[in-house]
Design a protein around this motif. Structure first.
Motif, PDB file in Angstrom:
ATOM      1  N   LEU A   1       1.158  -0.760  -0.362  1.00  0.00           N
ATOM      2  CA  LEU A   1      -0.213  -0.031   0.069  1.00  0.00           C
ATOM      3  C   LEU A   1       1.085   0.728   0.175  1.00  0.00           C
ATOM      4  N   ARG A   2       1.190   1.949  -1.102  1.00  0.00           N
ATOM      5  CA  ARG A   2       1.560   3.208  -0.978  1.00  0.00           C
ATOM      6  C   ARG A   2       1.065   3.955  -0.232  1.00  0.00           C
ATOM      7  N   PRO A   3       1.849   5.277   0.233  1.00  0.00           N
ATOM      8  CA  PRO A   3       1.505   6.127   1.211  1.00  0.00           C
ATOM      9  C   PRO A   3       0.561   6.870   0.937  1.00  0.00           C
TER      10      PRO A   3
ATOM     11  N   LYS B   1      -4.078  12.109   5.096  1.00  0.00           N
ATOM     12  CA  LYS B   1      -5.265  11.592   4.224  1.00  0.00           C
ATOM     13  C   LYS B   1      -5.197  12.727   3.207  1.00  0.00           C
ATOM     14  N   THR B   2      -5.242  12.222   1.970  1.00  0.00           N
ATOM     15  CA  THR B   2      -5.492  13.153   0.622  1.00  0.00           C
ATOM     16  C   THR B   2      -7.019  13.281   0.972  1.00  0.00           C
ATOM     17  N   SER B   3      -7.836  12.509   0.814  1.00  0.00           N
ATOM     18  CA  SER B   3      -9.221  12.619   1.714  1.00  0.00           C
ATOM     19  C   SER B   3      -9.771  12.723   2.790  1.00  0.00           C
TER      20      SER B   3
ATOM     21  N   ILE C   1       4.199  13.778   1.827  1.00  0.00           N
ATOM     22  CA  ILE C   1       4.599  14.917   1.589  1.00  0.00           C
ATOM     23  C   ILE C   1       5.491  15.358   2.768  1.00  0.00           C
ATOM     24  N   LEU C   2       4.734  15.114   3.757  1.00  0.00           N
ATOM     25  CA  LEU C   2       4.984  14.971   5.107  1.00  0.00           C
ATOM     26  C   LEU C   2       6.015  14.536   5.504  1.00  0.00           C
ATOM     27  N   PHE C   3       6.587  13.108   5.339  1.00  0.00           N
ATOM     28  CA  PHE C   3       7.453  13.052   5.568  1.00  0.00           C
ATOM     29  C   PHE C   3       8.725  13.407   4.692  1.00  0.00           C
TER      30      PHE C   3
END
Length: 364
Positions: A161-163, A199-201, A169-171
């Motif tokens: 599972l890709r982050p 999260k992106t949503s 961006i955060l890491f």
């Protein structure tokens, strides 16, 4: 290595009743040990996906540009021959799972996971041969006839599972734009209170209004950067802080949400400006304002809140920012929303924007 065989110090493990071995492999050996299967083989005879050659230069640059802190996960390979595991003896005591793995020279190795890392290592070694003495961990499975290699590839990748974009961006401390986006969130109060950092949503129950990935994308557009060329000057950083500070100060609903004067769920349900689409369009608008002589974006941005952002204003937003009442983040909708903002501020459209606008108007 002894004559007629490869020899690796190794640790033996067990999974599903099968033994496997973990070893350290010098990078200079990797290209010679693990050969690619020909792309001419039909899929049913391959145990790996076809190599995506476009990925190789980027991974190779990652290695050579970060010699002090690059990192790779283990390569996983199958061996189609019987191997010998010699247990290590220490002070007369034979250790159960630590020893030396001896592999015949005529053994075939098939990569179950790591073919792009292997190709990137080969390219990096051409540029920086001294990398060859560094090592990568390899997990060896014994698979006579390579009968299980396809299933191993499927199993290794099935649950990968890709982050999320926001987490990436955060890491990502190497990317200056990622760092800038995080600083913008930290230093601008409205964003600090309302941004989902991982999260992106955003779920219906969330108290957040923005995502880090949306702020990143908006800033990317504002500074007219690309994903592959993102060096940022101090002047550009100051512009980004000034622009987003100005935007947040002039969006009353956002400020109300930051002080809990209105629910973020209500804003998402009722307003276009409460979605990533708006941040993306604001960034594109800002880029044009900054590049237009005689314009002061701080004066223009004060008029943003005068726009009727209500989703019930379907005459304006349906087809432009929404499809059947649902907000769309498609390239076309971002462009059409940007087009409206540009027209609102009396700015010219680019040829591509004009073409998309005309196609939209023909359908209305």
């Amino acid at each position: 290595m002894s004559t007629g065989e490869y020899s690796f110090s190794a640790i033996k493990g067990r999974q599903a009743g099968r033994e496997f071995y973990i070893s350290m492999c010098p990078l200079k050996i990797v290209p010679r040990l693990f050969l690619f299967q020909t792309e001419d083989l039909p899929p049913e005879l391959r145990s790996q996906r076809v190599l995506n050659k476009a990925r190789i230069p980027e991974i190779s640059r990652y290695i050579t540009s970060n010699r002090e802190n690059y990192i790779f996960s283990a390569i996983t390979a199958s061996i189609d021959r019987q191997v010998i595991f010699e247990r290590l003896v220490v002070d007369g005591i034979e250790l159960e799972d630590i020893g030396k793995l001896r592999i015949p020279l005529d053994a075939r190795f098939v990569l179950n996971d790591g073919q792009h890392r292997r190709a990137a290592i080969e390219e990096a070694l051409k540029e920086q041969p001294d990398l060859g003495d560094e090592t990568i961990s390899v997990v060896f499975f014994i698979d006579k006839g390579l009968k299980h290699s396809q299933q191993m590839f499927a199993d290794l990748n099935k649950h990968a599972l890709r982050p999320s974009k926001s987490t990436g961006i955060l890491f990502d401390h190497r990317d200056p734009l990622s760092s800038l986006a995080c600083e913008i969130v930290e230093k601008i109060p409205v964003f600090r209170n309302l941004t989902e950092m991982e999260k992106t949503s955003i779920s219906n129950r969330s108290t957040k209004l923005f995502t880090l990935s949306a702020i990143y994308q908006g800033t990317l557009c504002l500074l007219r950067k690309t994903e592959k060329s993102k060096a940022i000057t101090d002047a550009e950083m100051n512009v980004a802080f000034d622009f987003w500070s100005c935007v947040t100060e002039n969006m009353r609903d956002w400020k109300l949400a930051a002080t809990k004067g209105i629910s973020t769920h209500e804003l998402r349900m009722d307003y276009v400006h409460a979605h990533a689409l708006a941040l993306h369009a604001f960034g594109k608008l800002g880029a044009t304002l900054l590049s237009t002589p005689g314009r002061n974006f701080k004066d223009d941005i004060k008029r943003l809140d005068d726009i009727d952002w209500a989703r019930k204003n379907r005459a304006l937003w349906e087809g432009r920012a929404m499809h059947n009442g649902k907000i769309s983040k498609s390239h076309t909708c971002v462009t059409l929303t940007t087009n409206y903002l540009k027209s609102y501020f009396g700015l010219p459209l680019s040829p591509e924007e004009a073409e998309i606008e005309q196609a939209f108007l023909r359908k209305v």
